[in-house]
Design a protein around this motif. Structure first.
Motif, PDB file in Angstrom:
ATOM      1  N   GLY A 105     -19.991  12.866  60.077  1.00 45.64           N
ATOM      2  CA  GLY A 105     -18.708  12.294  59.692  1.00 45.64           C
ATOM      3  C   GLY A 105     -18.656  11.893  58.232  1.00 45.64           C
ATOM      4  N   CYS A 106     -17.604  11.182  57.914  1.00 43.53           N
ATOM      5  CA  CYS A 106     -17.426  10.622  56.574  1.00 43.53           C
ATOM      6  C   CYS A 106     -18.696   9.855  56.211  1.00 43.53           C
ATOM      7  CB  CYS A 106     -16.217   9.708  56.620  1.00 43.53           C
ATOM      8  SG  CYS A 106     -15.608   9.125  55.051  1.00 43.53           S
ATOM      9  N   PRO A 107     -19.312  10.134  55.065  1.00 44.08           N
ATOM     10  CA  PRO A 107     -20.679   9.646  54.818  1.00 44.08           C
ATOM     11  C   PRO A 107     -20.827   8.142  54.638  1.00 44.08           C
ATOM     12  CG  PRO A 107     -19.818  10.732  52.860  1.00 44.08           C
ATOM     13  CD  PRO A 107     -18.843  11.000  53.963  1.00 44.08           C
ATOM     14  N   VAL A 108     -19.785   7.461  54.184  1.00 45.72           N
ATOM     15  CA  VAL A 108     -19.910   6.047  53.837  1.00 45.72           C
ATOM     16  C   VAL A 108     -18.925   5.232  54.673  1.00 45.72           C
ATOM     17  CG1 VAL A 108     -19.811   4.359  51.974  1.00 45.72           C
ATOM     18  CG2 VAL A 108     -20.544   6.703  51.483  1.00 45.72           C
ATOM     19  N   GLY A 130     -17.681   2.407  54.233  1.00 50.08           N
ATOM     20  CA  GLY A 130     -16.665   1.746  53.426  1.00 50.08           C
ATOM     21  C   GLY A 130     -15.468   2.616  53.091  1.00 50.08           C
ATOM     22  N   TRP A 131     -15.601   3.923  53.285  1.00 50.66           N
ATOM     23  CA  TRP A 131     -14.469   4.809  53.010  1.00 50.66           C
ATOM     24  C   TRP A 131     -13.383   4.694  54.077  1.00 50.66           C
ATOM     25  CZ3 TRP A 131     -16.784  10.148  51.062  1.00 50.66           C
ATOM     26  CH2 TRP A 131     -17.507   9.909  49.891  1.00 50.66           C
ATOM     27  N   GLY A 132     -13.728   4.116  55.232  1.00 45.37           N
ATOM     28  CA  GLY A 132     -12.723   3.857  56.258  1.00 45.37           C
ATOM     29  C   GLY A 132     -12.116   5.093  56.879  1.00 45.37           C
ATOM     30  N   CYS A 133     -12.924   6.094  57.174  1.00 47.74           N
ATOM     31  CA  CYS A 133     -12.391   7.340  57.732  1.00 47.74           C
ATOM     32  C   CYS A 133     -12.130   7.265  59.233  1.00 47.74           C
ATOM     33  CB  CYS A 133     -13.354   8.498  57.451  1.00 47.74           C
ATOM     34  SG  CYS A 133     -13.541   8.870  55.699  1.00 47.74           S
ATOM     35  N   ASP A 134     -12.763   6.320  59.926  1.00 49.78           N
ATOM     36  CA  ASP A 134     -12.540   6.103  61.360  1.00 49.78           C
ATOM     37  C   ASP A 134     -12.793   7.341  62.203  1.00 49.78           C
ATOM     38  OD1 ASP A 134     -11.887   3.424  61.062  1.00 49.78           O
ATOM     39  OD2 ASP A 134      -9.743   3.811  60.846  1.00 49.78           O
ATOM     40  N   ASP A 135     -13.853   8.074  61.904  1.00 51.15           N
ATOM     41  CA  ASP A 135     -14.136   9.298  62.652  1.00 51.15           C
ATOM     42  C   ASP A 135     -14.398   9.032  64.131  1.00 51.15           C
ATOM     43  OD1 ASP A 135     -14.047  11.277  60.514  1.00 51.15           O
ATOM     44  OD2 ASP A 135     -15.816  10.297  59.719  1.00 51.15           O
ATOM     45  N   GLN A 136     -15.213   8.023  64.440  1.00 51.57           N
ATOM     46  CA  GLN A 136     -15.521   7.765  65.850  1.00 51.57           C
ATOM     47  C   GLN A 136     -14.270   7.340  66.615  1.00 51.57           C
ATOM     48  OE1 GLN A 136     -18.750   8.381  67.186  1.00 51.57           O
ATOM     49  NE2 GLN A 136     -17.379   8.434  68.958  1.00 51.57           N
ATOM     50  N   LYS A 137     -13.449   6.507  65.999  1.00 52.63           N
ATOM     51  CA  LYS A 137     -12.198   6.114  66.655  1.00 52.63           C
ATOM     52  C   LYS A 137     -11.335   7.339  66.938  1.00 52.63           C
ATOM     53  CE  LYS A 137     -11.716   1.439  64.769  1.00 52.63           C
ATOM     54  NZ  LYS A 137     -10.861   0.538  63.929  1.00 52.63           N
ATOM     55  N   ALA A 181     -20.013  10.486  66.037  1.00 51.58           N
ATOM     56  CA  ALA A 181     -19.953  10.626  64.576  1.00 51.58           C
ATOM     57  C   ALA A 181     -21.121   9.887  63.946  1.00 51.58           C
ATOM     58  CB  ALA A 181     -18.635  10.082  64.046  1.00 51.58           C
ATOM     59  N   VAL A 182     -21.837  10.561  63.072  1.00 48.33           N
ATOM     60  CA  VAL A 182     -22.949   9.932  62.364  1.00 48.33           C
ATOM     61  C   VAL A 182     -22.600   9.840  60.883  1.00 48.33           C
ATOM     62  CG1 VAL A 182     -24.633  10.752  64.018  1.00 48.33           C
ATOM     63  CG2 VAL A 182     -24.148  12.132  61.998  1.00 48.33           C
ATOM     64  N   GLU A 183     -23.024   8.751  60.255  1.00 53.61           N
ATOM     65  CA  GLU A 183     -22.815   8.544  58.825  1.00 53.61           C
ATOM     66  C   GLU A 183     -24.153   8.641  58.118  1.00 53.61           C
ATOM     67  OE1 GLU A 183     -21.094   4.694  58.806  1.00 53.61           O
ATOM     68  OE2 GLU A 183     -19.097   5.383  59.402  1.00 53.61           O
ATOM     69  N   LEU A 184     -24.242   9.492  57.104  1.00 54.76           N
ATOM     70  CA  LEU A 184     -25.508   9.721  56.411  1.00 54.76           C
ATOM     71  C   LEU A 184     -25.708   8.803  55.213  1.00 54.76           C
ATOM     72  CD1 LEU A 184     -25.758  13.607  56.572  1.00 54.76           C
ATOM     73  CD2 LEU A 184     -26.580  11.898  58.190  1.00 54.76           C
ATOM     74  N   GLY A 185     -24.687   8.046  54.849  1.00 60.06           N
ATOM     75  CA  GLY A 185     -24.840   7.045  53.787  1.00 60.06           C
ATOM     76  C   GLY A 185     -24.378   7.484  52.419  1.00 60.06           C
ATOM     77  N   THR A 186     -24.552   8.781  52.097  1.00 58.30           N
ATOM     78  CA  THR A 186     -24.093   9.303  50.808  1.00 58.30           C
ATOM     79  C   THR A 186     -23.586  10.726  51.004  1.00 58.30           C
ATOM     80  OG1 THR A 186     -26.208  10.297  50.155  1.00 58.30           O
ATOM     81  CG2 THR A 186     -25.854   7.967  49.585  1.00 58.30           C
ATOM     82  N   ASP A 187     -22.672  11.145  50.129  1.00 54.67           N
ATOM     83  CA  ASP A 187     -22.216  12.524  50.212  1.00 54.67           C
ATOM     84  C   ASP A 187     -23.322  13.490  49.783  1.00 54.67           C
ATOM     85  OD1 ASP A 187     -22.039  11.587  47.612  1.00 54.67           O
ATOM     86  OD2 ASP A 187     -20.238  12.703  47.127  1.00 54.67           O
ATOM     87  N   LEU A 232     -21.021  20.623  62.433  1.00 59.91           N
ATOM     88  CA  LEU A 232     -19.622  20.192  62.333  1.00 59.91           C
ATOM     89  C   LEU A 232     -19.610  19.040  61.350  1.00 59.91           C
ATOM     90  CD1 LEU A 232     -16.657  20.294  63.450  1.00 59.91           C
ATOM     91  CD2 LEU A 232     -17.374  18.540  65.090  1.00 59.91           C
ATOM     92  N   VAL A 233     -18.834  19.156  60.270  1.00 63.37           N
ATOM     93  CA  VAL A 233     -18.958  18.197  59.183  1.00 63.37           C
ATOM     94  C   VAL A 233     -17.584  17.823  58.622  1.00 63.37           C
ATOM     95  CG1 VAL A 233     -19.321  20.056  57.497  1.00 63.37           C
ATOM     96  CG2 VAL A 233     -20.114  17.749  56.959  1.00 63.37           C
ATOM     97  N   TYR A 234     -17.420  16.553  58.374  1.00 62.09           N
ATOM     98  CA  TYR A 234     -16.233  16.085  57.644  1.00 62.09           C
ATOM     99  C   TYR A 234     -16.335  16.520  56.184  1.00 62.09           C
ATOM    100  CZ  TYR A 234     -13.694  12.785  54.663  1.00 62.09           C
ATOM    101  OH  TYR A 234     -12.917  12.226  53.683  1.00 62.09           O
ATOM    102  N   ALA A 235     -15.243  17.016  55.618  1.00 63.37           N
ATOM    103  CA  ALA A 235     -15.217  17.356  54.191  1.00 63.37           C
ATOM    104  C   ALA A 235     -13.779  17.274  53.694  1.00 63.37           C
ATOM    105  CB  ALA A 235     -15.787  18.759  53.944  1.00 63.37           C
ATOM    106  N   TRP A 236     -13.656  17.258  52.379  1.00 64.03           N
ATOM    107  CA  TRP A 236     -12.335  17.169  51.762  1.00 64.03           C
ATOM    108  C   TRP A 236     -12.215  18.242  50.675  1.00 64.03           C
ATOM    109  CZ3 TRP A 236     -16.418  13.917  51.278  1.00 64.03           C
ATOM    110  CH2 TRP A 236     -16.970  13.768  49.999  1.00 64.03           C
ATOM    111  N   GLU A 237     -11.000  18.644  50.434  1.00 61.39           N
ATOM    112  CA  GLU A 237     -10.713  19.651  49.400  1.00 61.39           C
ATOM    113  C   GLU A 237      -9.857  19.013  48.307  1.00 61.39           C
ATOM    114  OE1 GLU A 237      -9.420  23.533  50.768  1.00 61.39           O
ATOM    115  OE2 GLU A 237      -9.833  22.902  52.836  1.00 61.39           O
TER     116      GLU A 237
END
Length: 342
Positions: A182-185, A187-194, A205-211, A229-234
């Motif tokens: 999921g979203c790595p941090v 604090g970014w507030g992505c709410d992947d698990q929700k 959803a797992v958070e790796l701590g840094t991008d 399966l990975v969260y990413a942004w363009e």
């Protein structure tokens, strides 16, 4: 990825636009300095260098790029200390739009020029080989239904199809649930698990701590041909490095369905000081013709962020590649200006 295919529709639009726009040759006699607002992300720097190359080498202007952080740039543009802003992100500039742009209820001291072509978007992505296979690497398709969104067969179908592939994406620490990087941090507030829970998706959803850690895991999965399966942004450099497919999570049409749905798209735009725009309509026309898609911009971001090239070297490499591939792009707007100057 072949950018020529991506550019074909754009080419037709550009040729039509150039054919319809006429600026008298005398307008090019007025040389001057164009002050570009330089920001702190690579996409903006790429746009700035592209503009600088065209303005200085094709249109006889001198460019001065001025770095300003935060809202100070808008104040400077309204005051005439800056002339143009490139790849402006609406979601980060809501207050500025309301204060300075007449279209959004502001005082008109800054004008909206055109969309930049870059669209901010987020999704959950998989390698294309997961849904189409890769015969050259001996990889068979393991999740064919997850490409339906990319093929245009459905708009918001990705999450509802994940459960049938939970075992494919499961990891020892999540089994029998699937694993989403999921979203790595936090604090970014992505709410992947929700989002997963609200949509009834049997994934963790797992958070790796840094991008940096996130892209390292993506890189390793690609090298092995493994599922991920990975969260990413363009826009982002990973889309130049890897062939990724967004599965299509529910769209956020009105901004009110968060976190069940995803993130609203950010359609970035170019802006200008209105007095400058009146005095230099050729610069404004250039901005309207100089549009980059996410796929066009990604190779330059990759060369800067990953290959550690200078912004200028990355941009000039991209221009040369476009010429070598005989792709007609925004760069032909320069020819348009040359024709009317000669």
């Amino acid at each position: 990825m072949n950018n020529c295919k991506i550019l074909r529709k754009f080419t037709v639009a550009l040729v039509v636009a150039l054919g319809m726009v006429f600026i008298p040759a005398t307008s090019y006699a007025a040389k001057g300095v164009v002050k570009i607002w330089e920001a702190d992300w690579t996409g903006n720097l790429v746009f700035g260098k592209l503009s600088e190359i065209i303005l200085e080498e094709e249109m006889d202007y001198k460019v001065k790029q001025i770095f300003m952080a935060g809202t100070a740039g808008w104040e400077a543009m309204a005051a005439g200390d800056l002339d143009i802003a490139l790849e402006t992100w609406p979601s980060y500039n809501a207050d500025a739009k309301a204060k300075y742009f007449a279209e959004y209820g502001g005082d008109g001291s800054v004008i909206y020029v055109t969309e930049s072509g870059v669209v901010g978007a987020s999704d959950y992505y998989i390698p294309r080989y997961m849904c189409e296979g890769d015969s050259s690497r001996g990889i068979e398709a393991t999740t064919p239904d997850l490409c339906m969104h990319a093929r245009g067969e459905c708009s918001n179908c990705g999450l509802e199809k994940l459960n049938q592939y939970a075992d494919v994406f499961a990891a020892p620490e999540t089994a029998p649930k699937g694993r989403l990087v999921g979203c790595p941090v936090a604090g970014w507030g992505c709410d992947d698990q929700k989002r997963l829970d609200l949509n009834g998706v049997n994934f963790e959803a797992v958070e790796l701590g840094t991008d940096t850690a996130q892209w390292a895991e993506l890189t390793a999965a690609f090298k092995r041909g493994d599922p991920i399966l990975v969260y990413a942004w363009e826009p982002l450099w990973i889309f130049a490095a890897y062939d990724l497919v967004g599965i299509g999570i529910p769209k956020n049409e009105d901004g009110n369905c968060w976190p069940t749905c995803g993130w609203p798209q950010d359609v970035t735009f170019q802006a200008a000081n209105p007095d400058f725009a009146k005095k230099h309509p050729d610069v404004i026309t250039m901005l309207k013709n100089m549009k980059l898609s996410n796929a066009q911009q990604a190779p330059m971001i990759f060369d800067v962020d990953v290959e550690k090239m200078t912004v200028e070297d990355a941009v000039r490499k991209w221009i040369q590649n476009e010429k070598n591939n005989k792709c007609i792009t925004w760069y032909f707007s320069c020819i348009f200006f040359k024709l009317f100057r000669s």
